[in-house]
Structures are given as structure tokens and as C-alpha cells.
Design a protein around this motif. Structure first.
Motif, PDB file in Angstrom:
ATOM      1  N   ALA A 267     -38.233 -38.488 -32.464  1.00  0.00           N
ATOM      2  CA  ALA A 267     -39.508 -38.439 -33.521  1.00  0.00           C
ATOM      3  C   ALA A 267     -39.466 -36.859 -33.759  1.00  0.00           C
ATOM      4  N   ARG A 268     -39.400 -35.999 -32.905  1.00  0.00           N
ATOM      5  CA  ARG A 268     -39.759 -34.575 -33.495  1.00  0.00           C
ATOM      6  C   ARG A 268     -38.940 -34.264 -34.275  1.00  0.00           C
ATOM      7  N   PHE A 269     -37.621 -34.843 -34.611  1.00  0.00           N
ATOM      8  CA  PHE A 269     -36.713 -34.395 -35.552  1.00  0.00           C
ATOM      9  C   PHE A 269     -37.254 -34.368 -37.103  1.00  0.00           C
ATOM     10  N   THR A 270     -38.263 -35.127 -37.110  1.00  0.00           N
ATOM     11  CA  THR A 270     -38.844 -35.361 -38.451  1.00  0.00           C
ATOM     12  C   THR A 270     -39.673 -34.319 -39.029  1.00  0.00           C
ATOM     13  N   ARG A 271     -40.032 -33.298 -37.900  1.00  0.00           N
ATOM     14  CA  ARG A 271     -41.261 -32.403 -38.214  1.00  0.00           C
ATOM     15  C   ARG A 271     -40.166 -31.218 -38.860  1.00  0.00           C
TER      16      ARG A 271
ATOM     17  N   ALA B  37     -30.978 -42.426 -49.759  1.00  0.00           N
ATOM     18  CA  ALA B  37     -30.612 -43.269 -48.743  1.00  0.00           C
ATOM     19  C   ALA B  37     -29.257 -42.922 -48.573  1.00  0.00           C
ATOM     20  N   VAL B  38     -28.203 -42.894 -49.510  1.00  0.00           N
ATOM     21  CA  VAL B  38     -26.753 -42.411 -49.433  1.00  0.00           C
ATOM     22  C   VAL B  38     -26.745 -41.161 -48.476  1.00  0.00           C
ATOM     23  N   ILE B  39     -27.363 -40.352 -48.948  1.00  0.00           N
ATOM     24  CA  ILE B  39     -27.231 -38.853 -48.286  1.00  0.00           C
ATOM     25  C   ILE B  39     -27.576 -39.177 -46.873  1.00  0.00           C
ATOM     26  N   CYS B  40     -28.713 -39.778 -46.391  1.00  0.00           N
ATOM     27  CA  CYS B  40     -29.318 -39.661 -44.985  1.00  0.00           C
ATOM     28  C   CYS B  40     -28.448 -40.504 -44.163  1.00  0.00           C
TER      29      CYS B  40
ATOM     30  N   GLY C 239     -25.894 -39.094 -34.477  1.00  0.00           N
ATOM     31  CA  GLY C 239     -26.051 -38.740 -35.914  1.00  0.00           C
ATOM     32  C   GLY C 239     -26.942 -39.415 -36.572  1.00  0.00           C
ATOM     33  N   ALA C 240     -26.991 -40.745 -36.362  1.00  0.00           N
ATOM     34  CA  ALA C 240     -28.001 -41.708 -36.824  1.00  0.00           C
ATOM     35  C   ALA C 240     -29.282 -41.507 -36.189  1.00  0.00           C
ATOM     36  N   LEU C 241     -29.476 -41.313 -34.923  1.00  0.00           N
ATOM     37  CA  LEU C 241     -30.716 -41.098 -34.369  1.00  0.00           C
ATOM     38  C   LEU C 241     -31.446 -39.522 -34.619  1.00  0.00           C
ATOM     39  N   TRP C 242     -30.440 -39.000 -34.773  1.00  0.00           N
ATOM     40  CA  TRP C 242     -30.984 -37.418 -34.769  1.00  0.00           C
ATOM     41  C   TRP C 242     -30.982 -36.670 -36.130  1.00  0.00           C
ATOM     42  N   LEU C 243     -29.780 -36.846 -36.963  1.00  0.00           N
ATOM     43  CA  LEU C 243     -29.686 -36.320 -38.410  1.00  0.00           C
ATOM     44  C   LEU C 243     -30.213 -36.896 -39.376  1.00  0.00           C
ATOM     45  N   LEU C 244     -30.167 -38.211 -39.339  1.00  0.00           N
ATOM     46  CA  LEU C 244     -30.752 -39.031 -40.279  1.00  0.00           C
ATOM     47  C   LEU C 244     -32.290 -38.621 -40.453  1.00  0.00           C
TER      48      LEU C 244
ATOM     49  N   GLY D 149     -34.461 -37.129 -43.503  1.00  0.00           N
ATOM     50  CA  GLY D 149     -35.498 -37.798 -44.066  1.00  0.00           C
ATOM     51  C   GLY D 149     -36.698 -36.959 -44.481  1.00  0.00           C
ATOM     52  N   ARG D 150     -36.791 -36.010 -43.573  1.00  0.00           N
ATOM     53  CA  ARG D 150     -38.092 -35.113 -43.681  1.00  0.00           C
ATOM     54  C   ARG D 150     -38.161 -34.384 -45.034  1.00  0.00           C
ATOM     55  N   PHE D 151     -36.961 -34.025 -45.621  1.00  0.00           N
ATOM     56  CA  PHE D 151     -36.912 -33.472 -46.896  1.00  0.00           C
ATOM     57  C   PHE D 151     -36.345 -34.414 -48.170  1.00  0.00           C
TER      58      PHE D 151
END
Length: 789
Positions: free
Chosen positions: A405-409, A653-656, A769-774, A778-780
Motif C-alpha cells: 500500500a505504501r507504493f501509492t504514496r 487503465a490501459v497504462i496501469c 508488477g501488478a501488486l507493486w507497479l500498478l 495509479g498515484r499519478f
């Protein structure tokens, strides 16, 4: 709009859920019967790009040429000093007779010391003298064996049919047309060859038989491929156990496992009904179907358990689960199916059948898992232990959930995106060394011989997984003839293959190719003409030339081997013996032939065409894969992107979803380059199929995340809630499937072991990738207002 569609679909299915289950059982029984009739593909032509110009050239002249589809049985003497002893020659005769009796072998094209077409000749004062290598009246006596030795030395077969050290000889047999309508039964032929090996090694303890050839290699691969079923059931059992440990509910674990297995049965049944077969390359499809089915089943069970934990009944929870997942699930599965179907653009039969089989398998999951699992669980429900686990998770955050969840910061998200950019750059740089085709000697589909780089100890008996490449190494080490042959076709006007201009052009090409790295030797009608002319003139080397006198050339043709020209003398093959069939060797040689042909082809004299021989087929396959690799991947990503765009109506959504997927593909190619795994028939589909499984993770996570964002949650809170349900299921699926395929490294087939490594990497990295990079993207990119309503 999508909500009303979901409601209508869920309502209609649950109103008729008894009918749905009855139809499910009936179709399973029918397709199970059809699946039992599935056959193993033994057609070599399906492994060949039939539309490639090289193969088309072969078909044009197939009555005059051999595709390189032959076998060599190297009969070795292990106890005496050489082959010139009675026991050995008796064994060789019996083995030669056994080869004559094999189904699929052309009896007119068998050569050994015991066949009448192997002759000796010499020049004497009276002219040419010659005869069969086996002396007339041979009786195994010391005198006849001495005469045999003399005849062998005069035959020119040392290094070809007889080893350079005189400790073995070859039975060389051509097979009937493997690409014709009545192709050779490869498994049966391979089994017969093994029977010959075992029979005569047991009968004659001093003899060892080594067997090489395209058909034998294919037979060994098909034989070893039977253990793929063992790995499939091992994976099935392992995943079922892990699913039970995760859900703590035997009812839901069995439901998902059984329905996922039924998806495999449906896929095989439909494939069999359509007249398709399975082969060693498409045997991974049932596993992939099972894996994709399980990944969707896990999402269903977790979602349903969450609804039950919130107080809904089993029926209402199941209905709500189908309503929540039917759109993202169908988008993911349709994306998979169409993505897999893009493999059909590669003009190789086994890959096209794999594309069809995978697409069919993914399509049936829509019914067997996405629909049937919620319907079955509406009757069975989920266990109390599963509900308590969900409720316990609601009261406290899982440590990993807090981490991801911290990767959304903003700070962590920016660092993650920067790291992903570095990963893209590093992957692209490292994948520059990625090669097309085979990178190893021998048969890269099978394991290399452990004693390849050193002399094998006396009496060494390789294990079955190493045997074929051990036999190849024995041939290469003891003979001047290579097992890798490229055949260039020299097309001339009728009755003109023996004219001076045509022969000189063939001789010039031979000279050019002999100076190419990787070429051992070149045999042409011109080189044979020089040898015959020398022999006709008392062995004087000054006559080793091509005469400009047509009458002299016509006279030479009476002694010319018939393998160097066809009946009307309109085609003369140039045999190019190679060190190996590595991709870079084939590239150098075919380029040299093409460059020479461009300047010397003349329809009135001779035209050089590529290619036949086993190396020619390999070169055609490599070129087909190289031309299709990146267009196919681009099409896969384009199709997936369009479907995601249609489903979520958002470029964000496509980019994420696609960016993490692309990182996995790039890193996978870098891994292949560093591990020395080439892009070939066995590995190319894995890259595309990995995309299909990975996109499911992103679609489910984005779908749940957007749902919470619509409720007005901030991104971090929405992602925390997503991780408790969908994110947890994604992590479980990725880890479980990776654990399942890692055991493939123990397979007897090397390319299956390579597949296991690549799939393990892709399962884990797609999950990461799905859990970390997506969420970092999404933050930006994502805000509640930007998510499609």
C-alpha cells in the motif's frame, strides 16, 4: 451500464442454475469421451514453415532431393582394436538387414559396408577396376578380412561410412517422404530403432549402437514428452493442496480444482472434435488452461467468502460474486483468448495448433469457472474456517498489505516508476544478445551429453535423457561427415547440369562456402568431376580440373554418383556440411549462399536456390520466427490494450495494466539472453502466453481498485481494501503457479525445463508488477474523478 449487464447475466444464470449444472455435467461427459480419443501428433511437416521460400523450393524439387530426413546407425566395436573381425562384421550385417525391414525406410537408399551400392575402385594400367567392398566369397577368415580392409581403404568411405579410427561404421538409411500425405510414423520408427539397439547390444556385448537423425530426435522428444502428463498431475495436486491451505475450505478448494480440471477436459475434447492433435510443444497448453482457470477460481472464492463474511447467504453471496466478477473476468479471458490467437500468424503448424488450443481452452473457462464455480458454491457454500479467516483479516492489516500500500504514496510511487524505467532500460540492453534459433550443438530439445567436452570413460552408458546428444557427439568426434547438412539446389536447363559453365559456377560456390566459418566441407558435381578426371588419368593431380570439353564431361558422368544430379540432369545439389546448426552458423552460411547467388545466378546456366537438408529446414524455421516475433508481440499487446480500453473506457487503465506487463516481457527476454535460451518453436509461445496470464492479474486488481475509488476512498485506502481481497488472491495465484512449474526443471526434455524457468519467472514478475507497479502508476494517473463511471 456494465452494472446492469452484470445484474442481468447473474440473474438469468441463477434463475436457471439447475439447468446450468445439468448441461455442465452432460457436456463434461461428452467432451471427456472426445478427449479420450486425442492423439499425439507425429507429423514432422507441422514443425516446418511450409510457406517459407526454402521449403517451397524443396517441394518444387522434392522428387529429386532429400529433405535431410535420414537416420544413421553407428555400430561401434568396443573391445577389439578395429572393426575388421568376424563378430563385428556379422553384427553389422544383421543390423543392416534389420534396417532394411523397418517401416518408413526407403530400401533403395540404404548404405553400409554390406550393401552393394558401396564400392571400391582404383586406376590401373588396364583402366578402372572396382567391386563391392565386401569381397566375393567373404567367409570371415583372416584373409577375407584383410581384403575387406584393403577394399575399405580404396573405397573413399573412410570418414563417411567408416570411422577415421576404424573402430565403427555406419548404416545410413533415407526415410520415405516425411512431408507427404503418408508421413512416417515417427514414434513407431523410433521404438523400432531402439529395439534394434537393445537387441544387438545384448546379442553382441562387444558392439554399441549409436543412432542419430531428425526422425530419431523427434521420436526421442515425443517419447520423453509422455512424462509431461506426470508433471501436469503433480502440479494439479500441489495447487489443490495449496488452495486448501489458503482458503481453509475443502469445499471451495475441491470445486475450483475440479472445475479447472474440467476446463482441461473440455479443451482437449473440443480440440479432438475439431480434428487437431497434441504434440510435445502444445503439451503445456493443458497446464496453462488449468493455471488460468485456477487464477480465476481463486478470485471467485475470495470474493464469495468476503460476501459471506459480511452476512449474505451462500446463494446471495454467489450471485453477488458473479455479478461483481463477470465483466472483469470476461474481459480478462477474452483478452487471453484473442491474445493467444495472434500466435496463428506464425506459419508453423505446431504453433498454429497451439494458438487454437490455447484460445479454445481459455474460452471454455468462461463457462467452467467464471459461471459454474459460483453456481456450485451457491449450493455448497464456504466453510466457517474460511469466513473466520476473512473476518480476522478485516480487523488487522497483513504486513505485506501495508508494504504494498505504501507504493501509492508519492515518494514511493516515484521511486517505483524510476526503478521500472531502469528495469526497462536494463532489460532492453541485456536482451540485445537474444538469439533466434538453437544456441547449442546437437539436439537442444534434449539434454546435452555430460561428457561432451571430454572423452567419455570406457564402457560409459548415458542415461536416456542424454543418449541422443551422446550419439551425436560420437558421430562428430569419429567421422568427417557432419550430422548438419545444408543442401543448395542448383537448377539448370535440362541435360545441362554437367556443362562447363554450370560446373564452374558450382565449384566457385563451393570455394566461397569453404571459406565461411562453420563450414566443414562442400560436396558438388564439380568436386566429383575433378576426382573422377584425376582417377582416369593415372591419378595425376594436374588433371584435377573441370574440362571445357563437353565430350570429356559426358564421359565423366558414367562414373558420377547419382546423388549429385537428377534423372534429366536439370538439378545438381550442393551439399554443405556444417560444424553445427547454431543460429549464427546458419545465418552466415545462408547469407553467403544468397550473396553468391545474387551475382552468379543465370537462368541459362544455373540458378542456386535455398534450401534442403536438416540445416535448411532449421534456417527456414529461424527466419520465420525472427520475422514474426515482434509483430506477434505487438499484436498481442495491441489486442489486450484495446479490450482493456473497451472494458474500462480509460487510457489510464490501459497504462496501469499494460506497463507492468511489458516490463515482465522485456525482463523475460533479458533472462533468455543471459541463460543462452534462444527464441524458437518451443520458447516463442511461452513469451506470448505469459502475457495472457499476466493481464488477468492487472485487470482484477484495477477493477476492484476502481470500485473503491468510485466510493470516494483515497488511493491508499482503496488499495489497502483491494489487497485484502483481489490482491491477496493474485499473490496466492502467482506464487502457487510458480511453485507448480518450477518442478519442470527435472523434465527429460530440455525445452520443457526451459519453459519451466521462463514461466516461473513470468508468473512471479507478473504478480509483482501488478501488486507493486500498478498502484505506483495509479498515484499519478488515477483519481476518483478519473475512474470511469
Amino acid at each position: 451500464m456494465s452494472g446492469s449487464i452484470s445484474q442481468n447475466i447473474a440473474g438469468a444464470l441463477f434463475n436457471a442454475r439447475k439447468v446450468v449444472l445439468i448441461l455442465f455435467v452432460a457436456l463434461t461427459a461428452l467432451l471427456g469421451y472426445q478427449a479420450s480419443k486425442i492423439q499425439l501428433n507425429t507429423d514432422i511437416s507441422k514443425m516446418v514453415p511450409l510457406g517459407h521460400p526454402y521449403i517451397q523450393n524443396y517441394f518444387e524439387h522434392k522428387n529429386d532431393l532429400n529433405l535431410g530426413n535420414d537416420i544413421r546407425l553407428i555400430v561401434a566395436e568396443t573391445q577389439g582394436d578395429d572393426i575388421f573381425n568376424e563378430d563385428y562384421m556379422t553384427a553389422l550385417k544383421e543390423i543392416t538387414d534389420a534396417v532394411f525391414a523397418l517401416d518408413g525406410v526407403d530400401p533403395s537408399k540404404i548404405s553400409s559396408l554390406w550393401t552393394s551400392n558401396v564400392r571400391w575402385n582404383e586406376v590401373t594400367e588396364q583402366g578402372f577396376q572396382g567391386g563391392e567392398v565386401i569381397p566375393a566369397g567373404y567367409d570371415g577368415s583372416a584373409q577375407s578380412l584383410d581384403q575387406l580392409r584393403t577394399n575399405v581403404l580404396r573405397s573413399g568411405q573412410v570418414g563417411r561410412l567408416v570411422a577415421d579410427n576404424f573402430q565403427s561404421s555406419v548404416v545410413h538409411a533415407h526415410l520415405l517422404d516425411a512431408l507427404g500425405e503418408d508421413g512416417v510414423d515417427i514414434p513407431a520408427l523410433s521404438a523400432s530403432l531402439e529395439e534394434i539397439r537393445n537387441t544387438y547390444q545384448e546379442k553382441y556385448p562387444n558392439v554399441r549402437v549409436h543412432i542419430v537423425g531428425l526422425a530419431k530426435k523427434a521420436g526421442d522428444v515425443m517419447s520423453a514428452a509422455q512424462e509431461v502428463a506426470m508433471f501436469f498431475f503433480l502440479t494439479l495436486g500441489l495447487i489443490a493442496v495449496l488452495l486448501l491451505l489458503d482458503t481453509r475450505c475443502i469445499r471451495s478448494a475441491l470445486t475450483v480444482s475440479i472445475c479447472s480440471f474440467v476446463a482441461v477436459i473440455w479443451q482437449l475434447g473440443i480440440v479432438s472434435t475439431l480434428g487437431f492433435t497434441i504434440d510435445p510443444y502444445s503439451m503445456l497448453v493443458p497446464f496453462l488452461v488449468f493455471a488460468i482457470a485456477v487464477s480465476h477460481g481463486v478470485q471467485i472464492v475470495n470474493t464469495l467468502a468476503n460476501y459471506v463474511s459480511s452476512g449474505l447467504s451462500s446463494l446471495d453471496a454467489s450471485k453477488s460474486t458473479l455479478q461483481a466478477l463477470v465483466v472483469p473476468g470476461m474481459v480478462a479471458l477474452v483478452s487471453d483468448a484473442i491474445g493467444f490467437l495472434t500466435l496463428y500468424m506464425i506459419d508453423i503448424g505446431v504453433i498454429r495448433e497451439l494458438a487454437m488450443a490455447a484460445s479454445i481452452g481459455v474460452a471454455v473457462i468462461i463457462i467452467t469457472n467464471l459461471i459454474v464455480v459460483p453456481v456450485v458454491l451457491s449450493y455448497l457454500g464456504v466453510g466457517a474456517a474460511a469466513v473466520r479467516k476473512i473476518q480476522a483479516g478485516d480487523t488487522k492489516d497483513h504486513p505485506l498489505a501495508g508494504l504494498f500500500a505504501r507504493f501509492t504514496r508519492p515518494g514511493m510511487a516515484a521511486a517505483s516508476i524510476l526503478l521500472a524505467i531502469v528495469g526497462y532500460a536494463g532489460g532492453i540492453y541485456l536482451s540485445q544478445d537474444l538469439k533466434i534459433g538453437d544456441l547449442d550443438k546437437g539436439a537442444p530439445e534434449l539434454w546435452p551429453d555430460p561428457c561432451e567436452e571430454m572423452e567419455c570413460p570406457r564402457g560409459y552408458e548415458p542415461k536416456d535423457r542424454y543418449r541422443y546428444n551422446h550419439d551425436v557427439n560420437f558421430l562428430v568426434s569419429n567421422y568427417s561427415v557432419s550430422a548438419d547438412v545444408l543442401v543448395v539446389m542448383g537448377k539448370t536447363p535440362q541435360e545441362a547440369c554437367n556443362t562447363y559453365p554450370a560446373m564452374q559456377a558450382a565449384d566457385d560456390m563451393a570455394w566461397a562456402l569453404k571459406n565461411v566459418d562453420g563450414v566443414q566441407d562442400v560436396a558438388t558435381i564439380a568436386s566429383a568431376t575433378k576426382m573422377i578426371a584425376t582417377n582416369m588419368n593415372e591419378g595425376s593431380m594436374k588433371w584435377a580440373t573441370i574440362s571445357r570439353d563437353q565430350f570429356a564431361l559426358n564421359n565423366v558422368m558414367s562414373f558420377m554418383p547419382d546423388s549429385l544430379y537428377n534423372l534429366d540432369c536439370s538439378l545438381t545439389p550442393i551439399y554443405v556440411f556444417l560444424d553445427d546448426h547454431k543460429a549464427e552458423t546458419l545465418d552466415r552460411v545462408t547469407k553467403a549462399v544468397a550473396d553468391f547467388s545474387e551475382t552468379r545466378n543465370n537462368p541459362d546456366v544455373i540458378q542456386f536456390k535455398l534450401a534442403s537438408g536438416n540445416a535448411g529446414v532449421e534456417a527456414a524455421t529461424n527466419q520465420t520466427i525472427e520475422a514474426s516475433q515482434y509483430p506477434m508481440l505487438a499484436l498481442v499487446y495491441a489486442v489486450v490494450s484495446i479490450l482493456v480500453l473497451i472494458a474500462f473506457r480509460s487510457i489510464r487503465a490501459v497504462i496501469c495494466i499494460i506497463v507492468p506487463l511489458g516490463l515482465t516481457s522485456i525482463l523475460c527476454q533479458a533472462l533468455m539472453a543471459q541463460m543462452g535460451i534462444g527464441v524458437k518453436v518451443a520458447t516463442l509461445p511461452v513469451i506470448a502466453l505469459g502475457v495472457g496470464i499476466g493481464v488477468d492479474y492487472g485487470i482484477y486488481i484495477y477493477s476492484k481498485l476502481s470500485e473503491y475509488l468510485k466510493q470516494g476512498m483515497d488511493l491508499e485506502s482503496a488499495y489497502k481494501e483491494t489487497l485484502k481481497t483481489t490482491g491477496k488472491a493474485v499473490a496466492f495465484t502467482g506464487i502457487t503457479l510458480a511453485v507448480g512449474v518450477i518442478f519442470w526443471v527435472f523434465s527429460s526434455i530440455k525445452f520443457q525445463a526451459d519453459m519451466g524457468i521462463l514461466l516461473t519467472f513470468m508468473f512471479l514478475w507478473n504478480m509483482i508488477g501488478a501488486l507493486w507497479l500498478l498502484p505506483a502508476l495509479g498515484r499519478f494517473l488515477l483519481k476518483p474523478a478519473s475512474v470511469a463511471k
